[in-house]
Every structure is written in C-alpha cells, then in structure tokens.
Write an enzyme that holds these catalytic residues in place. Structure first.
Site, short mmCIF file in Angstrom:
data_model
loop_
_atom_site.label_atom_id
_atom_site.label_comp_id
_atom_site.label_asym_id
_atom_site.label_seq_id
_atom_site.Cartn_x
_atom_site.Cartn_y
_atom_site.Cartn_z
N GLY A 157 -12.76 10.17 -2.60
CA GLY A 157 -13.09 9.73 -0.99
C GLY A 157 -12.94 11.00 -0.21
N ARG A 158 -12.14 10.64 1.01
CA ARG A 158 -12.05 11.77 1.80
C ARG A 158 -11.25 12.86 1.39
NH1 ARG A 158 -11.25 7.09 5.32
NH2 ARG A 158 -9.64 6.61 4.08
N ILE A 159 -10.02 12.52 0.67
CA ILE A 159 -9.15 13.66 0.16
C ILE A 159 -9.78 14.16 -1.19
CG2 ILE A 159 -6.72 14.33 -0.42
CD1 ILE A 159 -5.72 11.93 1.42
N ARG A 179 -15.52 3.78 -8.22
CA ARG A 179 -16.31 2.43 -8.36
C ARG A 179 -17.70 2.84 -8.19
NH1 ARG A 179 -12.58 -1.35 -5.39
NH2 ARG A 179 -13.00 0.33 -3.76
N ARG A 239 -0.55 7.57 -5.09
CA ARG A 239 0.61 6.68 -4.86
C ARG A 239 0.92 6.72 -6.36
NH1 ARG A 239 0.58 7.32 -0.09
NH2 ARG A 239 0.48 6.01 1.56
N GLU A 268 10.49 5.44 -4.93
CA GLU A 268 10.80 6.49 -3.82
C GLU A 268 12.01 6.38 -3.05
OE1 GLU A 268 7.28 7.71 -1.97
OE2 GLU A 268 6.21 8.14 -3.78
N HIS A 287 6.94 13.42 -1.89
CA HIS A 287 5.90 12.81 -1.17
C HIS A 287 5.54 13.52 0.25
CE1 HIS A 287 3.88 8.56 -0.50
NE2 HIS A 287 3.39 9.60 0.26
N ILE A 288 5.20 14.69 0.13
CA ILE A 288 4.82 15.74 1.29
C ILE A 288 3.41 15.94 1.56
CG2 ILE A 288 7.14 16.57 1.33
CD1 ILE A 288 5.88 18.96 -0.04
N GLY A 289 2.42 15.22 1.06
CA GLY A 289 1.06 15.27 0.93
C GLY A 289 0.43 15.83 2.44
P1 NAP Z 1 -10.63 7.14 0.74
O1 NAP Z 1 -11.38 7.98 1.49
O2 NAP Z 1 -10.77 5.60 0.85
O3 NAP Z 1 -10.72 7.54 -0.95
C1 NAP Z 1 -10.48 6.61 -1.90
C2 NAP Z 1 -11.44 6.81 -3.07
O4 NAP Z 1 -11.03 5.93 -4.24
C3 NAP Z 1 -12.84 6.07 -2.81
O5 NAP Z 1 -13.78 7.33 -2.97
C4 NAP Z 1 -12.96 4.96 -3.67
O6 NAP Z 1 -14.41 4.85 -3.84
C5 NAP Z 1 -12.01 5.29 -4.86
N1 NAP Z 1 -11.59 4.10 -5.52
C6 NAP Z 1 -10.98 2.95 -5.04
N2 NAP Z 1 -10.58 2.02 -5.69
C7 NAP Z 1 -11.10 2.67 -7.06
C8 NAP Z 1 -10.95 2.17 -8.27
N3 NAP Z 1 -10.44 0.90 -8.88
N4 NAP Z 1 -11.41 2.94 -9.25
C9 NAP Z 1 -12.03 3.99 -8.91
N5 NAP Z 1 -11.95 4.83 -7.60
C10 NAP Z 1 -11.68 3.78 -6.79
O7 NAP Z 1 -8.98 7.35 1.28
P2 NAP Z 1 -8.27 8.80 1.16
O8 NAP Z 1 -8.18 9.09 2.63
O9 NAP Z 1 -9.01 9.93 0.23
O10 NAP Z 1 -6.93 8.55 0.61
C11 NAP Z 1 -6.69 8.40 -0.71
C12 NAP Z 1 -5.44 7.90 -1.20
O11 NAP Z 1 -4.48 9.01 -1.14
C13 NAP Z 1 -4.59 6.99 -0.08
O12 NAP Z 1 -4.98 5.54 -0.33
C14 NAP Z 1 -3.15 7.19 -0.25
O13 NAP Z 1 -2.60 6.45 -1.14
C15 NAP Z 1 -3.26 8.83 -0.81
N6 NAP Z 1 -2.55 9.72 0.03
C16 NAP Z 1 -1.42 10.10 -0.22
C17 NAP Z 1 -0.75 11.32 0.55
C18 NAP Z 1 0.42 11.91 0.17
O14 NAP Z 1 1.30 12.34 1.11
N7 NAP Z 1 0.71 12.47 -1.36
C19 NAP Z 1 -1.47 11.61 1.80
C20 NAP Z 1 -2.59 10.85 2.03
C21 NAP Z 1 -3.13 9.94 1.33
P3 NAP Z 1 -14.99 3.31 -4.36
O15 NAP Z 1 -14.63 2.44 -3.10
O16 NAP Z 1 -16.58 3.67 -4.48
O17 NAP Z 1 -14.18 2.95 -5.64
#
Ligand code: NAP
Length: 321
Positions: A157-159, A179, A239, A268, A287-289
């Site tokens: 996705g975005r990240i 997916r 997560r 955590e 958890h400092i992403g």
């Molecule tokens: P996003 O743009 O919504 O990207 C999530 C991606 O995951 C999408 O491309 C989605 O594609 C895919 N996905 C969802 N369900 C899936 C499944 N069952 N199987 C395979 N792929 C799947 O979100 P983002 O902004 O990149 O953020 C992603 C996650 O990073 C957040 O939800 C958060 O938990 C985590 N995060 C962590 C930190 C940290 O501090 N460590 C910081 C920011 C975010 P499809 O819908 O096509 O499956």
C-alpha cells in the site's frame, strides 16, 4: 455557540494544541508516556463530543455503547485496529486516521531496520561498546548483502510502495503481495505481483506492511516461516499480531531463517525477558515507525484539523473507510 468538547488521551505539545483552542474546548490527559487509564477514558468518552486517541486506547463496543455524546474519534495512527470500526459506524461515530503524512517516515525506518538486521549494525555497535573489538578478521560480524537481493513486500500500500522505492535505489528485485493486483505500481516500481507462498519462498527479505485485520492475524505462522529461505530476514513494521511470535522464535533458533527486524510486537511494551529479545540475530525497536518530530506534529495537526472540519460541517480529510 458552545465550543465542542474534545478529550485528547495523551499530553501533546501545547504549541501544537494552542491554535485549536479557539475552536475547541480541549482537555488533555496530562501524562505523555503513560496511557490514560481505562476508567478515565470511559468516563470522558461518555461526556465529550470528540476524542483524539492513541493506538494504545481500545475504542471498543463497551466504550462506544455507553456514550451518546461522541461524534468523532480521530486516531493518531494510520492503523485503526484499536477501534471497532463496524460498531462506530453503527453508532454514527466518524473515525479518522493519519495516512500519507507518515508514509515516508515509516518507510525510512522500515528500510533502516532491514539494513540493521542484514548488516548486523546493532550487534556490531554493542560489540564495539563492550570493548570486544580485537584485530580485523575476514568474517567478523559478516552479514548479508542487500543490493540485488529479492525483497518481498506483503502489503504493497502507501508504506509498502515507499519501502519498494527505497529498495529500488539498492537495485533490489521487488516482489509484492496484496489481495488485489496493482498494475500501476508494478510498472512504476518494476515490481512483480506474487502469490503469498511464492513470495515468502523466493524473498531474501520478507517485509510485512499489512494492516492488522482478522484475515492478517498470525499470517506469518509456523508454516510461513518454514517456507522461507534459510538466509531470509523477516521485517515487521506493521502490527505485532500479524506474526505468531512463538513460531518466529522457533524459526530463528532452528536456523530456518537468518534474522529478523521488528518494530512491533503482539504485546507492547514487550517484556525484557521475552525470548525474542535474547537472540543476537533480532533487531528490536519500540514501535517507532512514524516517530520523527516533524511527522508526529503533522499527525497531531491532521487529527485536530479533522476534528475542527467535522464540527464546522465540512468533510473530514482522512475518514476511515
Ligand atoms: P495501506 O495503504 O492501506 O496499505 C495496506 C496494504 O495491505 C494494501 O496494499 C492492501 O492491499 C494490503 N492488504 C490488506 N489486507 C491484506 C491481506 N489480507 N492480504 C494481503 N494484503 C493485504 O496502509 P499503509 O498506510 O501502507 O499502512 C500499512 C500498515 O502499517 C498500517 O495499517 C499500520 O498497521 C502499519 N504502520 C505501522 C507503523 C509503525 O510505527 N511501525 C507506522 C505506520 C503504519 P489489498 O487491499 O489489495 O489487499
């Protein structure tokens, strides 16, 4: 007209909050490091018009059921697995998150974690600080190459895409799994869409960037780790609960995979006696992403902008769903 009453569940810098006090009646939990106790959160949420929440706050059915005043929950995170979205929708409580503003910052950290795990940077630093550095030797703290290797991103996705951009700069071969297929991303980043099992079998670095959902819970389990290459390094910056930590631990101690870089954990903060923390081949972060000063301030302002827009009758900028 009375200003909307908003409760912020952690102490945020007054310099960020001050401009919003003109429009909102803001109350803040006074502690920066400790989460608001559950009973206080329940009591406040039954009185306020809006909440600005952290990922440590459970916005569940119990909380949502006992409030008739709450209109909006602005979560200071892009992930919203701490909120019962379906029930919030039923109760007509608007939920917002903080996408985009944290994408590059989180991707920087994720790639840094990958580099640290591959090149044993933390282990090497500790080695020097302990005064153990002796004469140069050919295989001292030898790690794995990053350049020209296969990176498999689960959750492009975005990240995930921002991580792929960084990987491209290292001439890595990019595999991804979602997916749904994203042809535009494939062309832009020369990335190959790959089934989950194929991705984990072929990748030298497996990176999890999926949101935590019932579908992704423990998606990295014993079977997944057993399919990975023995030289594979697993990176999780999404997560903790997408990983079965016991299976990860076993895969590491049995040399089924070579290492791991973890920014997130199932529970955590992780206890200092957790078996994963005893392993040299694991790099662990608290958890400092998205934790840079600039990005955290942008996230706070986005939450407050969403709350103000909502009470001014405008569309919120980043609704969940
Ligand atoms: P996003 O743009 O919504 O990207 C999530 C991606 O995951 C999408 O491309 C989605 O594609 C895919 N996905 C969802 N369900 C899936 C499944 N069952 N199987 C395979 N792929 C799947 O979100 P983002 O902004 O990149 O953020 C992603 C996650 O990073 C957040 O939800 C958060 O938990 C985590 N995060 C962590 C930190 C940290 O501090 N460590 C910081 C920011 C975010 P499809 O819908 O096509 O499956």
């Amino acid at each position: 007209m009375q200003k909307p009453y908003v409760f912020i569940t952690r102490a945020l810098p007054e310099s960020v909050i001050a401009p919003y006090r003109k429009q909102l009646n803001i109350e803040m939990w006074p502690e920066e490091e400790k989460p608001v106790p559950r009973e206080v959160l329940l009591e406040k949420s039954a009185q306020v018009d809006g909440l600005l929440t952290m990922l440590t706050d459970d916005i569940d059915q119990e909380l949502l059921k006992q409030t008739n005043t709450l209109n909006i929950v602005a979560n200071l995170a892009v992930g919203y697995d701490n909120i019962d979205i379906t029930y919030a929708e039923e109760k007509q409580v608007v939920v917002t998150n903080t996408p985009d503003v944290l994408t590059d910052t989180t991707a920087d950290l994720t790639f840094g974690l990958l580099m640290a795990a591959a090149r044993r940077i933390v282990e090497a630093s500790e080695f020097v600080k302990r005064g153990e550095w002796g004469p140069w030797s050919p295989l001292l703290l030898a790690g794995s190459d990053i350049h020209h290797k296969n990176i498999g991103i689960v959750g492009m996705g975005r990240i995930g895409e921002a991580v792929a951009k960084r990987a491209k700069g290292f001439d890595m071969n990019i595999l991804y799994h979602n997916r749904s297929r994203n042809k535009e991303t494939e062309e832009k980043l020369e990335a190959s869409f790959t089934e989950f099992h194929e991705l984990i079998e072929q990748s030298d670095f497996v990176v999890s960037m999926v949101p935590l959902t019932p579908e992704t819970h423990h998606m990295f389990d014993q079977a997944a780790f057993q399919r990975m290459k023995s030289e594979a390094i697993f990176i999780n910056a999404s997560r903790g609960a997408v990983v079965d930590e016991q299976s990860l631990y076993e895969a590491l101690v049995n040399n089924e995979i070579a290492g791991a870089g973890l920014d997130v954990f199932e529970k955590e903060p992780i206890g200092a006696d957790h078996p994963l923390l005893q392993l040299n081949q694991v790099v662990c972060l608290p958890h400092i992403g998205s934790a840079t000063r600039e990005t955290r301030i942008n996230m706070m302002e986005l939450c407050l902008d969403n709350i103000c827009r909502f009470f001014n009758g405008k569309n919120v900028l980043t609704p969940v769903k």
